[in-house]
Design a protein around this motif. Structure first.
Motif, PDB file in Angstrom:
ATOM      1  N   HIS A 160      -0.819   9.797   2.709  1.00 23.90           N
ATOM      2  CA  HIS A 160       0.103   8.618   3.304  1.00 23.90           C
ATOM      3  C   HIS A 160       0.138   8.507   4.880  1.00 23.90           C
ATOM      4  CE1 HIS A 160       3.956   6.924   1.714  1.00 23.90           C
ATOM      5  NE2 HIS A 160       4.300   7.110   3.041  1.00 23.90           N
ATOM      6  N   ILE A 161      -0.572   9.368   5.512  1.00 26.35           N
ATOM      7  CA  ILE A 161      -0.327   9.286   6.873  1.00 26.35           C
ATOM      8  C   ILE A 161      -1.672   8.717   7.506  1.00 26.35           C
ATOM      9  CG2 ILE A 161       0.068  10.261   9.171  1.00 26.35           C
ATOM     10  CD1 ILE A 161       2.471  10.164   7.206  1.00 26.35           C
ATOM     11  N   GLY A 162      -2.814   9.148   7.171  1.00 29.57           N
ATOM     12  CA  GLY A 162      -4.037   8.653   7.737  1.00 29.57           C
ATOM     13  C   GLY A 162      -4.915   9.895   7.961  1.00 29.57           C
ATOM     14  N   ALA A 163      -5.936   9.863   8.810  1.00 26.92           N
ATOM     15  CA  ALA A 163      -6.664  10.900   9.129  1.00 26.92           C
ATOM     16  C   ALA A 163      -6.234  11.956  10.160  1.00 26.92           C
ATOM     17  CB  ALA A 163      -8.084  10.054   9.592  1.00 26.92           C
ATOM     18  N   ARG A 164      -5.218  12.605   9.541  1.00 31.61           N
ATOM     19  CA  ARG A 164      -4.719  13.288  10.828  1.00 31.61           C
ATOM     20  C   ARG A 164      -5.097  14.900  10.582  1.00 31.61           C
ATOM     21  NH1 ARG A 164      -1.356  16.407   7.259  1.00 31.61           N
ATOM     22  NH2 ARG A 164      -0.976  15.385   5.315  1.00 31.61           N
ATOM     23  N   THR A 165      -5.926  15.093   9.794  1.00 38.84           N
ATOM     24  CA  THR A 165      -6.813  16.284   9.812  1.00 38.84           C
ATOM     25  C   THR A 165      -8.361  16.017   9.351  1.00 38.84           C
ATOM     26  OG1 THR A 165      -6.858  17.028   7.432  1.00 38.84           O
ATOM     27  CG2 THR A 165      -4.858  17.315   8.416  1.00 38.84           C
ATOM     28  N   SER A 166      -9.377  16.776   9.623  1.00 41.98           N
ATOM     29  CA  SER A 166     -10.666  16.439   9.111  1.00 41.98           C
ATOM     30  C   SER A 166     -10.900  16.484   7.747  1.00 41.98           C
ATOM     31  CB  SER A 166     -11.560  17.465  10.038  1.00 41.98           C
ATOM     32  OG  SER A 166     -11.250  18.954   9.518  1.00 41.98           O
ATOM     33  N   ARG A 167     -10.018  16.841   6.965  1.00 33.99           N
ATOM     34  CA  ARG A 167     -10.095  16.790   5.639  1.00 33.99           C
ATOM     35  C   ARG A 167      -9.887  15.492   5.153  1.00 33.99           C
ATOM     36  NH1 ARG A 167      -6.999  21.641   6.005  1.00 33.99           N
ATOM     37  NH2 ARG A 167      -5.166  20.550   5.683  1.00 33.99           N
ATOM     38  N   LEU A 168      -9.191  14.529   5.747  1.00 33.07           N
ATOM     39  CA  LEU A 168      -8.990  13.179   5.606  1.00 33.07           C
ATOM     40  C   LEU A 168      -9.462  12.365   5.996  1.00 33.07           C
ATOM     41  CD1 LEU A 168      -5.170  14.051   5.485  1.00 33.07           C
ATOM     42  CD2 LEU A 168      -6.278  13.677   3.381  1.00 33.07           C
ATOM     43  N   VAL A 169      -9.601  10.828   5.234  1.00 31.71           N
ATOM     44  CA  VAL A 169     -10.033   9.618   5.941  1.00 31.71           C
ATOM     45  C   VAL A 169      -8.854   8.870   6.104  1.00 31.71           C
ATOM     46  CG1 VAL A 169     -12.539  10.037   5.029  1.00 31.71           C
ATOM     47  CG2 VAL A 169     -10.949   8.849   3.771  1.00 31.71           C
ATOM     48  N   GLY A 170      -9.154   7.824   7.174  1.00 30.43           N
ATOM     49  CA  GLY A 170      -8.185   6.661   7.163  1.00 30.43           C
ATOM     50  C   GLY A 170      -8.225   5.469   6.328  1.00 30.43           C
ATOM     51  N   PHE A 205       0.792  -1.238  -0.017  1.00 26.49           N
ATOM     52  CA  PHE A 205       0.004   0.018  -0.074  1.00 26.49           C
ATOM     53  C   PHE A 205       0.888   1.279   0.099  1.00 26.49           C
ATOM     54  CE2 PHE A 205       0.503  -1.100   4.503  1.00 26.49           C
ATOM     55  CZ  PHE A 205       0.598  -0.032   5.079  1.00 26.49           C
ATOM     56  N   ILE A 206       0.296   2.352  -0.407  1.00 28.88           N
ATOM     57  CA  ILE A 206       0.864   3.866  -0.646  1.00 28.88           C
ATOM     58  C   ILE A 206       2.426   3.392  -1.413  1.00 28.88           C
ATOM     59  CG2 ILE A 206      -0.324   5.184   0.860  1.00 28.88           C
ATOM     60  CD1 ILE A 206       1.372   4.626   3.155  1.00 28.88           C
TER      61      ILE A 206
END
Length: 680
Positions: free
Chosen positions: A516-526, A197-198
């Motif tokens: 690349h990292i995960g849901a580190r901001t509310s703009r992103l999903v894990g 992955f990634i």
């Protein structure tokens, strides 16, 4: 509860003084086992179920312990004699085990699964999926992981009283994707499938970090405007208002694969520190030191020879030269601590560093430049001093005396960001680098003596060549907002698999709104739920022939990956959310005026059902679960009403989750949609 066990003897085995030194497959004797060797002259080691890797021939069990946290399991730990390589095998109770194991790999992980780079409940998921778990402190390559997986099969067979086949699946992300592809291409009979992955590609390191550093040098001041343009409800034109140098760099970054929508998180993308200035070599240029060792003449040629930005007569070349620092200063005092150890020097002049880049310090003796040495330290402009770092050699410290000279420059740190221009791959198909070619295919810029990327990637894959000749089933998982491993890498590897004739054994899943990292901001999903589902699917594929859902459908243009808006057309396994507000993702209302939010959720056919919807109306990241009318198939429409009590710009979001098995604690696949709300 913890209950330790003494070291046990596993058979068949070579035993010396009661300690297990090597375990061989049950059908192989110590005398007849072949040694693992390259399949082709000069190629990587080819590992089979039967061969013995000469570097990892003697596994030793150090301890066995029964644990009840985080789940009930037996943990078997050990090492390979004569090496610093360690392994751990996590065996859930027999009534949970279903004849398989999962093996996570990453270059910086140790053997303890609680330290897994994903930060997720790897052990609990494995047990829930009927698998025991294996992990090593392997570092680069796949060989020690292959040896540990083969040994773990013997341990598990005796522990469970199992006499049949044991299926295995290797998975890893980022650098671990290098290891996973290396494992699937260079072993047989060890693992039956893999989930990289990634993904990266052989040119990703160091070039991806350097192109972002170029953006940091040139675009930091205009990054907020770029972010606003690509955000929901923005203009959609990130080049608007940029000058020629800025437009050149943004175009170059985009064509190399930096996702345009990733600019919303420009602080991360550009490696900006809390002050908004570039974070320097500790951030994006972590590979700078390695390139300097492998290509020591680059900086000198960058600033003196044609074809490099250091001499190029262009707005971008002019900008870089305006940021250049290269000055000799005099030592006015040598600073020492109470024990007489040199801790720094004061200088008679402090150069201004307009680029905010790292500085190099070169020492000359007071009698003249009879020699020069690199001094490790940092400039403290407030005190007109250079504060020394630890580890400076004695001969360098001895050269520090009043009247001596120190050269301060940032020549390397301005030259490195454009290094990708001089690394055009000889290997065909790495199409994002074609922007650096002339119409006839020749490089537009001077090329360095060697390609750094493939040399680095081989050290991580274990010599793997990214040939696409996978041995087993593979499901790759990649993310559309990944600014570290660009999304086109996954398409490129898919093409290698197809060209090798293995497309029927491969799937590619793209996740929207994930990086690349995960849901580190509310703009992103894990995306760990997608990985979990991929691991379950690859196991079912290998063990029963049940084919997983179709790969994500996507388009590639100028280094950018885009996907269809409709789930039925996009395929893959991620749900798709669309606002019912038109095409521009923007709402304008007055304060106090209720806003009627409506969205449509679609699920790719055969991938489960919606199990949760959550709403965040202000963009604060505080999502609140809201009820909805669940449907197993087709379209789900959701809606909420909210009124804003004060003017401002808000980004409202709805986040949804789908699952194949709604009763599972795992395999939760998320997505979201955001809309800009301008309150007057």
């Amino acid at each position: 509860m913890i209950r330790s066990k003494p070291v046990r003897t596993w058979l068949p085995a070579v035993v010396v003084a009661g300690t297990v030194l090597a375990v061989l497959p049950a059908t192989t004797s110590a005398q007849s086992a072949p040694e693992c060797a390259p399949a082709t002259a000069g190629g990587p080691i080819w590992v089979t179920a039967e061969c013995v890797d000469p570097d990892y021939a003697k596994p030793v069990i150090d301890n066995e312990v029964d644990l009840t946290t985080p789940i009930t399991h037996r943990k078997v730990t050990g090492h390979f004699e004569g090496t610093d390589k360690r392994f751990a095998i996590y065996l859930p109770p027999k009534d949970q085990w279903q004849g398989r194991f999962y093996h996570s790999v990453y270059p910086l992980d140790d053997e303890n699964v609680e330290n897994n780079i994903t930060g997720e409940p790897v052990l609990a998921f494995g047990a829930a999926a009927g698998a025991y778990t294996v992990q090593t402190n392997g570092g680069g390559g796949y060989r020690v992981d292959a040896a540990a997986s083969k040994f773990a099969k013997t341990v598990a067979a005796q522990y469970y009283g199992h006499t049949g086949s044991i299926y295995g699946y290797v998975w890893g992300g980022s650098g671990g994707s290098f290891q996973t592809t290396g494992a699937m291409e260079n072993t047989t009979g060890v693992w039956d499938g893999g989930v990289p992955f990634i993904l990266g590609n052989p040119q990703a390191i160091p070039n991806y970090f350097f192109i972002r550093a170029l953006g940091s040098l040139v675009l930091a001041d205009v990054a907020p405007a770029i972010a606003d343009a690509v955000a929901p409800g923005g203009s959609g034109d990130p080049s608007a208002g940029l000058d020629d140098a800025q437009r050149t760099v943004l175009t170059e970054m985009t064509k190399l694969g930096v996702p345009l929508r990733a600019w919303e998180d420009y602080e991360y993308l550009l490696g900006l520190g809390a002050s908004g200035t570039p974070a320097g070599p500790a951030g994006l240029l972590g590979f700078g030191t390695q390139v300097r060792l492998m290509d020591p003449n680059y900086a000198d040629e960058f600033w003196s020879e044609p074809g490099y930005l250091g001499t190029e007569q262009s707005p971008l070349g002019d900008l870089l030269r305006s940021k250049k620092v290269d000055r000799e200063v005099g030592i006015t005092q040598v600073l020492r601590d109470g024990e007489g150890t040199v801790t720094g020097v004061t200088i008679d002049d402090v150069p201004h560093n307009p680029a905010g880049t790292a500085l190099d310090f070169t020492v000359h003796t007071a009698e003249g430049a009879t020699g020069e040495s690199t001094l490790n330290g940092t400039l403290d402009a407030a005190s007109n001093s250079i504060v020394l770092a630890d580890g400076n050699p004695p001969e360098v410290l001895a050269a520090l005396e009043v009247g001596g000279k120190i050269r301060i420059d940032n020549r390397w740190w301005l030259a490195l960001p454009s290094y990708p221009r001089h690394q055009v791959p000889a290997r065909a198909g790495l199409y994002a680098f074609d922007q650096y070619r002339n119409a006839d295919g020749t490089p537009r810029y001077p090329q360095r003596p060697m390609e750094i990327g493939p040399a680095i990637s081989r050290s991580v894959t274990g010599g793997g060549t990214w040939n696409g000749k996978i041995n087993g089933k593979v499901i790759a998982v990649c993310n559309l907002l990944d600014a570290d491993a660009f999304p086109w890498d996954c398409d490129w590897y898919s093409e290698q698999v197809r060209a090798a004739g293995n497309a029927d054994s491969f799937r590619l899943l793209y996740n929207d709104n994930a990086d690349h990292i995960g849901a580190r901001t509310s703009r992103l999903v894990g995306y760990f739920g997608v990985l979990q589902q991929a691991l379950r699917d690859v196991a079912a594929w290998a063990e029963t022939g049940r084919r997983p859902p179709k790969s994500t459908v996507y388009d590639v243009r100028d280094g950018q990956i885009t996907v269809p808006n409709k789930a039925a057309a996009r395929k893959g396994i991620q749900p798709v959310v669309e606002w019912e507000i038109g095409d521009n993702d923007r709402i304008e209302v007055s304060a106090g005026q209720p806003v009627d939010f409506r969205a449509t959720i679609q699920i790719p056919p055969g991938t489960g059902q919606i199990t949760a919807t959550e709403w965040d109306f202000t963009g604060s990241g505080d999502f609140v679960d809201r009820p909805f009318d669940a449907k197993e198939h087709g379209t789900v429409r959701v809606g909420q009403t909210f009124a804003y009590d004060r003017p401002g710009t808000y980004f409202a979001a709805v986040r949804v989750t789908s699952q194949r098995d709604p009763n599972s604690a795992f395999e939760r696949v998320p997505n979201l949609a955001r809309v800009r709300v301008v309150v007057r």
